[in-house]
Scaffold this motif. Structure first.
Motif, PDB file in Angstrom:
ATOM      1  N   LEU A   1       0.978  -1.202   0.103  1.00 34.07           N
ATOM      2  CA  LEU A   1      -0.154   0.078   0.016  1.00 34.07           C
ATOM      3  C   LEU A   1       0.792   1.240   0.071  1.00 34.07           C
ATOM      4  O   LEU A   1       0.702   2.311  -0.538  1.00 34.07           O
TER       5      LEU A   1
ATOM      6  N   GLU B   1       1.944   1.868  -3.456  1.00 35.11           N
ATOM      7  CA  GLU B   1       1.007   2.391  -4.367  1.00 35.11           C
ATOM      8  C   GLU B   1       0.533   3.759  -4.003  1.00 35.11           C
ATOM      9  O   GLU B   1       0.339   4.585  -4.943  1.00 35.11           O
TER      10      GLU B   1
ATOM     11  N   ILE C   1      -9.290   6.627   3.931  1.00 32.85           N
ATOM     12  CA  ILE C   1      -9.730   5.898   2.736  1.00 32.85           C
ATOM     13  C   ILE C   1      -8.374   4.693   2.780  1.00 32.85           C
ATOM     14  O   ILE C   1      -8.853   3.473   2.190  1.00 32.85           O
TER      15      ILE C   1
ATOM     16  N   THR D   1      -9.265   0.740   2.439  1.00 32.19           N
ATOM     17  CA  THR D   1      -8.342   0.013   1.474  1.00 32.19           C
ATOM     18  C   THR D   1      -7.693  -1.425   2.126  1.00 32.19           C
ATOM     19  O   THR D   1      -7.387  -2.466   1.572  1.00 32.19           O
TER      20      THR D   1
ATOM     21  N   ASP E   1      -8.183  -5.214   1.504  1.00 25.42           N
ATOM     22  CA  ASP E   1      -7.208  -5.993   0.899  1.00 25.42           C
ATOM     23  C   ASP E   1      -6.549  -7.222   2.002  1.00 25.42           C
ATOM     24  O   ASP E   1      -6.352  -8.267   1.658  1.00 25.42           O
TER      25      ASP E   1
END
Lengths: 226, 103
Positions: free
Chosen positions: B18, B21, B46, B50, B54
Protein backbone atom coordinates in the motif's frame (compact mmCIF):
# COMPACT_ATOMS: atom_id res chain seq x y z
CA UNK A 1 -13.91 -11.27 -20.75
CA UNK A 2 -15.86 -9.21 -18.21
CA UNK A 3 -17.78 -10.50 -15.22
CA UNK A 4 -21.01 -9.14 -13.78
CA UNK A 5 -23.06 -9.85 -10.68
CA UNK A 6 -26.76 -9.08 -11.10
CA UNK A 7 -29.38 -9.47 -8.40
CA UNK A 8 -32.89 -10.58 -9.29
CA UNK A 9 -32.04 -12.55 -12.42
CA UNK A 10 -34.84 -15.09 -12.19
CA UNK A 11 -37.17 -12.80 -14.18
CA UNK A 12 -37.91 -9.28 -15.41
CA UNK A 13 -35.22 -6.66 -15.94
CA UNK A 14 -32.52 -8.69 -14.19
CA UNK A 15 -33.02 -11.62 -16.50
CA UNK A 16 -33.23 -9.43 -19.62
CA UNK A 17 -29.99 -7.67 -18.66
CA UNK A 18 -28.26 -10.97 -17.91
CA UNK A 19 -29.26 -12.29 -21.34
CA UNK A 20 -27.92 -9.14 -23.06
CA UNK A 21 -24.59 -9.27 -21.23
CA UNK A 22 -24.23 -12.98 -21.96
CA UNK A 23 -24.92 -12.29 -25.64
CA UNK A 24 -22.14 -9.71 -25.58
CA UNK A 25 -19.62 -12.14 -24.15
CA UNK A 26 -19.80 -11.39 -20.43
CA UNK A 27 -19.82 -13.94 -17.64
CA UNK A 28 -22.78 -13.36 -15.36
CA UNK A 29 -23.46 -14.43 -11.77
CA UNK A 30 -27.14 -14.14 -10.90
CA UNK A 31 -28.26 -13.72 -7.29
CA UNK A 32 -31.91 -14.66 -6.76
CA UNK A 33 -33.93 -16.39 -4.07
CA UNK A 34 -35.04 -18.94 -6.66
CA UNK A 35 -32.61 -20.09 -9.31
CA UNK A 36 -34.90 -19.42 -12.31
CA UNK A 37 -34.79 -20.90 -15.77
CA UNK A 38 -31.92 -18.99 -17.37
CA UNK A 39 -29.17 -21.34 -18.49
CA UNK A 40 -26.00 -20.47 -20.37
CA UNK A 41 -22.42 -21.76 -20.23
CA UNK A 42 -21.27 -18.41 -18.81
CA UNK A 43 -24.18 -17.94 -16.41
CA UNK A 44 -23.92 -19.05 -12.79
CA UNK A 45 -27.09 -18.98 -10.73
CA UNK A 46 -26.71 -18.46 -6.98
CA UNK A 47 -29.74 -19.16 -4.80
CA UNK A 48 -29.26 -16.41 -2.25
CA UNK A 49 -31.48 -14.20 -0.13
CA UNK A 50 -29.76 -10.82 -0.48
CA UNK A 51 -31.23 -9.60 2.81
CA UNK A 52 -29.01 -12.23 4.51
CA UNK A 53 -25.57 -10.65 4.94
CA UNK A 54 -23.76 -13.94 5.50
CA UNK A 55 -25.39 -15.58 2.49
CA UNK A 56 -24.37 -12.71 0.23
CA UNK A 57 -20.80 -12.81 1.51
CA UNK A 58 -20.61 -16.57 0.95
CA UNK A 59 -21.95 -16.21 -2.60
CA UNK A 60 -19.46 -13.45 -3.46
CA UNK A 61 -16.62 -15.55 -1.99
CA UNK A 62 -17.47 -18.26 -4.54
CA UNK A 63 -16.70 -15.93 -7.45
CA UNK A 64 -13.07 -16.37 -8.45
CA UNK A 65 -12.90 -13.89 -11.36
CA UNK A 66 -12.52 -10.14 -10.87
CA UNK A 67 -15.97 -8.55 -10.77
CA UNK A 68 -16.31 -5.67 -13.23
CA UNK A 69 -19.97 -4.86 -12.70
CA UNK A 70 -22.57 -5.17 -9.94
CA UNK A 71 -26.18 -4.39 -10.77
CA UNK A 72 -28.40 -4.11 -7.70
CA UNK A 73 -31.62 -4.83 -9.52
CA UNK A 74 -33.61 -7.09 -7.18
CA UNK A 75 -36.54 -5.21 -5.76
CA UNK A 76 -39.97 -5.52 -4.40
CA UNK A 77 -42.88 -3.09 -4.54
CA UNK A 78 -46.12 -2.48 -2.75
CA UNK A 79 -48.78 0.03 -3.67
CA UNK A 80 -50.61 1.17 -0.58
CA UNK A 81 -51.75 4.42 0.89
CA UNK A 82 -49.38 5.42 3.68
CA UNK A 83 -51.97 5.01 6.42
CA UNK A 84 -52.95 1.57 5.15
CA UNK A 85 -49.43 0.15 4.79
CA UNK A 86 -48.63 -2.46 7.45
CA UNK A 87 -45.32 -1.88 9.20
CA UNK A 88 -44.27 -5.38 8.20
CA UNK A 89 -44.60 -4.40 4.52
CA UNK A 90 -42.50 -1.27 5.02
CA UNK A 91 -39.84 -3.35 6.80
CA UNK A 92 -39.85 -5.95 4.06
CA UNK A 93 -39.43 -3.32 1.32
CA UNK A 94 -36.55 -1.75 3.19
CA UNK A 95 -34.94 -5.18 3.65
CA UNK A 96 -35.00 -6.03 -0.06
CA UNK A 97 -34.67 -2.65 -1.78
CA UNK A 98 -32.16 -1.05 0.55
CA UNK A 99 -30.55 -3.62 2.85
CA UNK A 100 -30.18 -6.23 0.11
CA UNK A 101 -28.39 -3.72 -2.10
CA UNK A 102 -26.30 -2.61 0.89
CA UNK A 103 -25.09 -6.17 1.52
CA UNK A 104 -24.23 -6.75 -2.14
CA UNK A 105 -22.53 -3.37 -2.44
CA UNK A 106 -20.47 -4.07 0.67
CA UNK A 107 -19.35 -7.56 -0.33
CA UNK A 108 -18.75 -6.86 -4.02
CA UNK A 109 -17.45 -3.39 -3.18
CA UNK A 110 -14.64 -4.91 -1.12
CA UNK A 111 -13.67 -7.09 -4.08
CA UNK A 112 -13.73 -4.04 -6.34
CA UNK A 113 -11.62 -2.01 -3.91
CA UNK A 114 -9.06 -4.83 -3.96
CA UNK A 115 -9.10 -4.66 -7.78
CA UNK A 116 -9.01 -0.82 -7.64
CA UNK A 117 -11.76 -0.74 -10.27
CA UNK A 118 -15.41 -1.62 -10.84
CA UNK A 119 -18.85 -0.26 -11.59
CA UNK A 120 -21.92 -0.55 -9.37
CA UNK A 121 -25.35 0.27 -10.79
CA UNK A 122 -28.22 0.62 -8.35
CA UNK A 123 -31.60 0.34 -10.05
CA UNK A 124 -33.92 3.01 -8.73
CA UNK A 125 -37.21 4.52 -9.78
CA UNK A 126 -38.80 7.74 -11.00
CA UNK A 127 -41.17 7.34 -8.07
CA UNK A 128 -38.52 8.96 -5.83
CA UNK A 129 -38.13 12.33 -7.61
CA UNK A 130 -41.87 12.35 -8.35
CA UNK A 131 -42.75 11.54 -4.70
CA UNK A 132 -45.50 9.30 -6.05
CA UNK A 133 -48.57 9.08 -3.88
CA UNK A 134 -49.66 5.61 -2.84
CA UNK A 135 -46.10 4.30 -2.78
CA UNK A 136 -44.72 5.82 0.40
CA UNK A 137 -42.95 2.74 1.75
CA UNK A 138 -41.58 1.78 -1.68
CA UNK A 139 -40.40 5.32 -2.42
CA UNK A 140 -38.75 5.61 0.98
CA UNK A 141 -36.84 2.35 0.46
CA UNK A 142 -35.63 3.48 -2.98
CA UNK A 143 -34.75 6.95 -1.64
CA UNK A 144 -32.54 5.18 0.89
CA UNK A 145 -30.91 3.35 -2.00
CA UNK A 146 -30.33 6.65 -3.83
CA UNK A 147 -28.66 8.10 -0.75
CA UNK A 148 -26.50 4.99 -0.51
CA UNK A 149 -25.52 5.46 -4.16
CA UNK A 150 -24.25 8.98 -3.55
CA UNK A 151 -22.32 8.24 -0.37
CA UNK A 152 -20.83 5.01 -1.75
CA UNK A 153 -19.72 6.88 -4.88
CA UNK A 154 -17.85 9.41 -2.78
CA UNK A 155 -16.26 6.77 -0.52
CA UNK A 156 -15.20 4.37 -3.28
CA UNK A 157 -14.08 6.86 -5.93
CA UNK A 158 -10.49 7.03 -4.63
CA UNK A 159 -10.14 3.29 -5.23
CA UNK A 160 -11.41 3.49 -8.81
CA UNK A 161 -14.93 2.19 -8.13
CA UNK A 162 -17.84 4.04 -9.73
CA UNK A 163 -21.35 3.89 -8.25
CA UNK A 164 -24.36 5.21 -10.18
CA UNK A 165 -28.14 4.98 -10.02
CA UNK A 166 -30.39 4.35 -13.01
CA UNK A 167 -34.12 4.80 -12.71
CA UNK A 168 -37.14 3.87 -14.74
CA UNK A 169 -40.85 4.40 -14.85
CA UNK A 170 -43.14 1.40 -14.90
CA UNK A 171 -41.69 -1.61 -16.73
CA UNK A 172 -43.72 -4.58 -17.79
CA UNK A 173 -42.62 -6.93 -15.02
CA UNK A 174 -44.10 -8.76 -12.05
CA UNK A 175 -43.64 -5.58 -9.99
CA UNK A 176 -46.25 -3.70 -12.02
CA UNK A 177 -48.66 -6.56 -12.69
CA UNK A 178 -51.04 -5.46 -9.96
CA UNK A 179 -51.12 -1.80 -11.01
CA UNK A 180 -54.27 -0.72 -12.91
CA UNK A 181 -53.57 -0.10 -16.63
CA UNK A 182 -55.08 3.39 -16.46
CA UNK A 183 -52.75 4.42 -13.65
CA UNK A 184 -49.75 3.10 -15.58
CA UNK A 185 -50.83 4.97 -18.72
CA UNK A 186 -51.22 8.21 -16.78
CA UNK A 187 -47.77 7.83 -15.28
CA UNK A 188 -46.15 6.97 -18.62
CA UNK A 189 -47.72 10.07 -20.18
CA UNK A 190 -46.42 12.19 -17.30
CA UNK A 191 -42.92 10.78 -17.92
CA UNK A 192 -43.00 11.65 -21.62
CA UNK A 193 -43.11 7.96 -22.54
CA UNK A 194 -46.70 7.41 -23.72
CA UNK A 195 -45.83 4.00 -25.15
CA UNK A 196 -44.36 2.95 -21.82
CA UNK A 197 -40.86 1.54 -21.33
CA UNK A 198 -40.02 -1.94 -22.58
CA UNK A 199 -37.49 -4.22 -20.92
CA UNK A 200 -35.36 -3.93 -24.04
CA UNK A 201 -35.29 -0.12 -23.79
CA UNK A 202 -34.39 -0.34 -20.12
CA UNK A 203 -31.54 -2.76 -20.91
CA UNK A 204 -30.29 -0.41 -23.69
CA UNK A 205 -30.29 2.44 -21.15
CA UNK A 206 -28.20 0.39 -18.70
CA UNK A 207 -25.77 -0.71 -21.42
CA UNK A 208 -25.33 2.92 -22.47
CA UNK A 209 -24.13 3.77 -18.96
CA UNK A 210 -21.45 1.08 -18.69
CA UNK A 211 -18.55 3.18 -20.09
CA UNK A 212 -16.99 5.55 -17.56
CA UNK A 213 -17.46 8.52 -19.87
CA UNK A 214 -21.25 8.16 -19.93
CA UNK A 215 -21.98 9.11 -16.33
CA UNK A 216 -20.20 10.60 -13.36
CA UNK A 217 -19.93 8.51 -10.22
CA UNK A 218 -22.70 9.38 -7.79
CA UNK A 219 -25.09 10.50 -10.51
CA UNK A 220 -28.63 9.18 -10.83
CA UNK A 221 -30.09 9.13 -14.34
CA UNK A 222 -33.65 8.39 -15.38
CA UNK A 223 -35.10 7.04 -18.60
CA UNK A 224 -37.91 9.56 -18.40
CA UNK A 225 -38.70 13.22 -18.70
CA UNK A 226 -38.97 14.55 -15.17
CA UNK B 1 -5.53 -20.82 12.23
CA UNK B 2 -3.09 -17.97 12.06
CA UNK B 3 0.04 -17.62 14.21
CA UNK B 4 1.20 -14.27 15.56
CA UNK B 5 4.25 -14.08 13.22
CA UNK B 6 2.03 -14.98 10.24
CA UNK B 7 -0.55 -12.34 11.14
CA UNK B 8 2.12 -9.68 11.64
CA UNK B 9 3.77 -10.62 8.34
CA UNK B 10 0.43 -10.30 6.51
CA UNK B 11 -0.12 -6.80 7.91
CA UNK B 12 3.42 -5.60 7.21
CA UNK B 13 3.46 -7.04 3.69
CA UNK B 14 0.15 -5.40 2.85
CA UNK B 15 1.27 -2.09 4.34
CA UNK B 16 4.43 -2.17 2.23
CA UNK B 17 2.40 -2.76 -0.94
CA UNK B 18 0.00 0.00 0.00
CA UNK B 19 2.89 2.32 0.80
CA UNK B 20 4.32 1.79 -2.67
CA UNK B 21 0.91 2.34 -4.27
CA UNK B 22 0.14 5.49 -2.30
CA UNK B 23 3.67 6.88 -2.41
CA UNK B 24 4.04 6.70 1.39
CA UNK B 25 7.48 5.22 2.09
CA UNK B 26 6.79 5.29 5.84
CA UNK B 27 4.38 2.39 5.38
CA UNK B 28 7.15 0.28 3.85
CA UNK B 29 9.16 0.65 7.07
CA UNK B 30 6.24 -0.08 9.39
CA UNK B 31 6.69 -2.13 12.56
CA UNK B 32 4.50 -3.33 15.42
CA UNK B 33 4.32 0.13 16.94
CA UNK B 34 3.42 2.03 13.77
CA UNK B 35 0.24 4.03 14.26
CA UNK B 36 -2.28 3.17 11.57
CA UNK B 37 -5.22 5.40 12.33
CA UNK B 38 -5.91 8.44 14.45
CA UNK B 39 -3.75 11.46 15.15
CA UNK B 40 -0.35 11.47 13.38
CA UNK B 41 -1.15 8.09 11.83
CA UNK B 42 0.13 6.58 8.61
CA UNK B 43 -3.26 6.13 6.94
CA UNK B 44 -6.27 8.31 6.28
CA UNK B 45 -9.76 6.79 6.42
CA UNK B 46 -9.67 5.77 2.75
CA UNK B 47 -6.30 4.14 3.23
CA UNK B 48 -7.61 2.24 6.23
CA UNK B 49 -10.64 0.99 4.28
CA UNK B 50 -8.38 -0.16 1.46
CA UNK B 51 -6.06 -1.92 3.92
CA UNK B 52 -8.99 -3.76 5.52
CA UNK B 53 -10.43 -4.89 2.17
CA UNK B 54 -7.02 -6.14 1.04
CA UNK B 55 -6.27 -7.83 4.37
CA UNK B 56 -9.59 -9.69 4.46
CA UNK B 57 -8.62 -11.39 1.20
CA UNK B 58 -5.07 -12.01 2.44
CA UNK B 59 -6.47 -13.66 5.57
CA UNK B 60 -8.87 -15.77 3.52
CA UNK B 61 -6.03 -17.01 1.32
CA UNK B 62 -3.74 -17.66 4.29
CA UNK B 63 -6.24 -19.34 6.61
CA UNK B 64 -9.08 -20.48 4.37
CA UNK B 65 -11.50 -18.54 6.53
CA UNK B 66 -13.70 -15.71 5.27
CA UNK B 67 -13.59 -12.87 7.80
CA UNK B 68 -14.88 -9.39 8.38
CA UNK B 69 -12.31 -7.28 10.16
CA UNK B 70 -14.48 -4.26 10.83
CA UNK B 71 -17.30 -5.85 12.77
CA UNK B 72 -19.56 -3.97 15.16
CA UNK B 73 -17.53 -4.90 18.22
CA UNK B 74 -14.21 -3.83 16.73
CA UNK B 75 -15.60 -0.52 15.55
CA UNK B 76 -17.07 0.33 18.95
CA UNK B 77 -14.10 -0.66 21.07
CA UNK B 78 -12.54 2.10 23.10
CA UNK B 79 -9.14 0.72 22.26
CA UNK B 80 -9.60 0.13 18.56
CA UNK B 81 -7.60 -2.77 17.09
CA UNK B 82 -6.96 -0.56 14.09
CA UNK B 83 -4.78 1.92 15.98
CA UNK B 84 -1.44 0.13 15.69
CA UNK B 85 0.09 -2.59 13.53
CA UNK B 86 0.61 -4.96 16.46
CA UNK B 87 -2.98 -4.58 17.65
CA UNK B 88 -4.24 -5.25 14.13
CA UNK B 89 -2.17 -8.45 13.94
CA UNK B 90 -3.72 -9.57 17.24
CA UNK B 91 -7.16 -8.72 15.85
CA UNK B 92 -6.56 -10.88 12.76
CA UNK B 93 -5.80 -13.88 14.97
CA UNK B 94 -8.85 -13.17 17.11
CA UNK B 95 -11.19 -12.87 14.12
CA UNK B 96 -9.88 -15.99 12.41
CA UNK B 97 -10.26 -17.96 15.64
CA UNK B 98 -13.88 -16.81 16.06
CA UNK B 99 -14.73 -17.42 12.40
CA UNK B 100 -13.27 -20.93 12.27
CA UNK B 101 -16.01 -23.55 12.63
CA UNK B 102 -15.37 -26.00 15.51
CA UNK B 103 -13.67 -29.21 14.38
Amino acid sequence: MSTAVITGTSRGLGRALAERLLAEGWSVHGFSRSVGELTHPRFTAHAVDISDEGAVRAAVDQICDPIDLLVNNAGSASLNALLLTPGSVAASLMRVNYLGAFHCLQSVGKAMVRQRRGLVINITTVAVPLSLEGEAAYVASKAALDALTKVAAAELAPQGVRVIGLGFGPLSTDLTRAVPALKLAELDARLGRPQGTSLSQAVDFIMHHLPAASSASGSIAYLARL
Amino acid sequence: MLTRPQALALVLRRLALLGRELGKPLLEQANEETRLFGEAAALDSIGLVTLMADLEEDVRLASGVSVQLADEKAMSRLTSPFRRVGLLADHLIDVVEKSTPPA
